[in-house]
Write a protein that holds these residues in place. Structure first.
Motif, PDB file in Angstrom:
ATOM      1  N   LYS A 194       0.822  -1.204   0.000  1.00 51.70           N
ATOM      2  CA  LYS A 194       0.000   0.000   0.000  1.00 51.70           C
ATOM      3  C   LYS A 194       0.857   1.256   0.000  1.00 51.70           C
ATOM      4  N   GLU A 197       2.036   1.746  -3.521  1.00 50.85           N
ATOM      5  CA  GLU A 197       0.941   2.251  -4.346  1.00 50.85           C
ATOM      6  C   GLU A 197       0.649   3.718  -4.043  1.00 50.85           C
ATOM      7  N   THR A 198       0.652   4.086  -2.768  1.00 48.22           N
ATOM      8  CA  THR A 198       0.360   5.462  -2.385  1.00 48.22           C
ATOM      9  C   THR A 198       1.405   6.426  -2.930  1.00 48.22           C
ATOM     10  N   LYS A 201       0.967   6.999  -6.642  1.00 42.94           N
ATOM     11  CA  LYS A 201      -0.138   7.924  -6.937  1.00 42.94           C
ATOM     12  C   LYS A 201       0.272   9.368  -6.697  1.00 42.94           C
ATOM     13  N   GLU A 207      -5.668  12.101 -10.467  1.00 46.39           N
ATOM     14  CA  GLU A 207      -6.886  12.380  -9.716  1.00 46.39           C
ATOM     15  C   GLU A 207      -6.843  11.782  -8.311  1.00 46.39           C
ATOM     16  N   GLU A 208      -6.038  10.743  -8.118  1.00 40.75           N
ATOM     17  CA  GLU A 208      -5.982  10.075  -6.820  1.00 40.75           C
ATOM     18  C   GLU A 208      -4.921  10.649  -5.890  1.00 40.75           C
ATOM     19  N   ALA A 209      -4.195  11.690  -6.334  1.00 39.35           N
ATOM     20  CA  ALA A 209      -3.083  12.217  -5.548  1.00 39.35           C
ATOM     21  C   ALA A 209      -3.542  12.806  -4.222  1.00 39.35           C
ATOM     22  N   GLN A 211      -6.151  12.072  -2.330  1.00 46.19           N
ATOM     23  CA  GLN A 211      -6.491  11.022  -1.379  1.00 46.19           C
ATOM     24  C   GLN A 211      -5.228  10.300  -0.907  1.00 46.19           C
ATOM     25  N   ALA A 212      -4.291  10.099  -1.824  1.00 45.33           N
ATOM     26  CA  ALA A 212      -3.036   9.459  -1.447  1.00 45.33           C
ATOM     27  C   ALA A 212      -2.285  10.308  -0.430  1.00 45.33           C
ATOM     28  N   ASP A 215      -3.879   9.702   2.860  1.00 45.80           N
ATOM     29  CA  ASP A 215      -3.524   8.360   3.334  1.00 45.80           C
ATOM     30  C   ASP A 215      -2.118   8.342   3.940  1.00 45.80           C
ATOM     31  N   GLN A 471       1.047   1.820 -16.474  1.00 49.58           N
ATOM     32  CA  GLN A 471       0.042   1.606 -15.426  1.00 49.58           C
ATOM     33  C   GLN A 471      -0.178   0.121 -15.188  1.00 49.58           C
TER      34      GLN A 471
END
Length: 488
Positions: A194, A197-198, A201, A207-209, A211-212, A215, A471
């Protein structure tokens, strides 16, 4: 590599947006633009033009509308880096921020804005925070670190060895530093996939940066809380126990700084050295004979293509004249480690064993992590070349592309091919972690044990495998790492 990593966010920023601008073309205000694919493709041509036109200090545009001065001289770079009377590291006096010219959402802001960590402090505050970092890193056993890097490297190589091809940037250089970070800081081993993955990102800046980012902050907060309750032999626990008595928010900031310093620049050092070893006749011709001059290649990279090519940001405390140029109070001055090193390299061709380059910066903010950084890079490269001695670039070296941005020297990919081989299933570290362990819970200490060979999924053969996107390669790698850690 603290003098080359900033953090207005938890990690180094995404690279600047691509904007076309030919190398050497004068931008607005008569500046030289340091963004876009042309600068990234041949920065040394831009540095040479700067020296020819402007002398040792050149006006530059770091991103659209963000201006500064770039020092391209070795001696002048040393002078600025060591001069704490005229130049501050703390960016809170940045003139363009105060007058609204540079906004908080500027793409270069995360690398240059203030954070309460050792990188952005001066004087006693800097000495206190840096002391905690340096003392904690000094407790890392280089032999244990080397062993962990080697076992992690074996596991990553096993993930692609049977395919006969790989992107060493995505599948190796970008992941290995994160695995090492996870171990050094005593994180829950099951959090490894994780965390990888974080960070991916965050650096992808998609777009997920956002939230990452949340996290990661939550994860570090949980790590600090866990280590306060149950300390062990890791950097987080040593920071907590340090006589400087860092508060939780200070601990988080220093961990964020170290994480930023130990990921992207470390990745670039490994990848840039591999590119050199696989493409330069001075090195490539010796690999098949069993002589792997990895240390020489690393030093060559640190001289010519340092991972953070332009940084060492300083802010004049008052208007002053430097090398015939009037520098105004609060306007950023950056050191081009790459340009300064190249100037010194031109003056002397005898660089074997010479480590007087500026890649680790100089002065009070010289990087405190040089020793572990060199250990990680050296072991990672040696292990890869030992396992895959007949490896070669899958494309001509001139077709490799570089990430855009003013600060780093970073490959976008590093595709290679080699004779396929079976995975060795060396016994890497793996976690005996409960299935309930989650990234958003407080991490704790988990014992390490060898993972059974049967738990590592077989990779597809080269003939079965269809071309995949970066990806898809990341997803496959993360799937492999998750299976490895959980022993499934």
């Amino acid at each position: 590599m603290t003098d080359r990593i900033a953090a207005a966010g938890p990690v180094p920023p995404p690279v600047c947006p691509v904007r076309t601008g030919a190398t050497g073309v004068v931008g607005s205000r008569g500046t030289v633009p340091m963004y876009g694919p042309d600068f990234a493709a041949d920065p040394h041509a831009a540095y040479e033009r700067m020296r020819t036109v402007h002398g040792p200090i050149a006006p530059v545009e770091l991103s659209p509308g963000v201006y500064g001065s770039l020092v391209t001289s070795y001696q002048l770079g040393l002078e600025v880096l060591r001069d704490t009377e005229r130049f501050a590291k703390d960016p809170r006096g940045w003139r363009a921020v105060h007058d609204g010219t540079v906004q908080q959402d500027s793409p270069v802001a995360p690398m240059m804005m203030y954070r309460p960590n050792a990188l952005f402090c001066d004087g006693e505050a800097h000495a206190r925070l840096r002391g905690a970092i340096t003392d904690s890193l000094d407790r890392v056993d280089p032999h244990a670190l080397s062993e962990y890097v080697e076992r992690s490297a074996e596991t990553l190589i096993d993930a692609f060895a049977s395919r006969g091809e790989a992107d060493l940037l995505i599948e190796y250089a970008s992941v290995l530093p994160l695995l090492v970070f996870n171990q050094l800081f005593g994180a829950l081993a099951a959090d490894g996939p994780k965390l990888v993955e974080t960070m991916m990102k965050l650096f992808d800046s998609g777009e997920e940066a956002a939230q990452a980012n949340e996290d990661l902050l939550r994860w570090i907060s949980g790590l600090v809380a866990s280590k306060r309750q149950q300390p062990s032999a890791d950097v987080t626990s040593w920071l907590i126990a340090h006589p400087s008595q860092l508060a939780d928010d200070e601990l988080m900031q220093q961990i964020i700084l170290l994480m930023a310093a130990g990921t992207d620049p470390q990745q670039n050092l490994i990848a840039n050295a591999l590119r050199l070893l696989l493409s330069d006749d001075r090195f490539a011709g010796e690999l098949s004979g069993g002589s792997m001059p990895v240390e020489d290649a690393i030093d060559e990279v640190l001289w010519n293509d340092p991972p953070m090519a332009n940084y060492g940001t300083r802010f004049p405390r008052y208007d002053c004249d430097v090398a015939g140029v009037r520098l105004r109070k609060g306007e950023p001055v950056l050191i081009s480690y790459a340009a300064a090193n190249h100037e010194a390299a031109i003056a002397s061709d005898r660089r074997s064993g010479n480590r007087a380059h500026l890649a680790w910066s100089a002065g009070a903010h010289r990087c405190p992590a040089e020793r572990p950084a060199r250990v990680i890079a050296t072991v990672a490269i040696e292990r890869l070349l030992d396992r895959l001695p007949d490896m070669e670039l899958a494309v001509p070296v001139e077709q490799l592309t570089w990430r855009t941005g003013p600060f780093h020297r970073a490959l976008a990919s590093l595709p290679v091919r080699f004779p396929a081989q079976l995975a060795t299933h060396a016994e890497p570290f793996a976690a005996s972690a409960p299935e309930s362990a989650r990234f958003d819970e407080n991490p704790g200490d988990t014992p390490w044990k060898p993972v059974p060979s049967s738990s590592i999924p077989p990779a597809e053969t080269s003939s079965e495998r269809q071309p995949e996107s970066p990806q898809a390669a990341k997803r496959r790698l993360l799937s492999f790492l998750t299976a490895w850690w959980r022993g499934q």
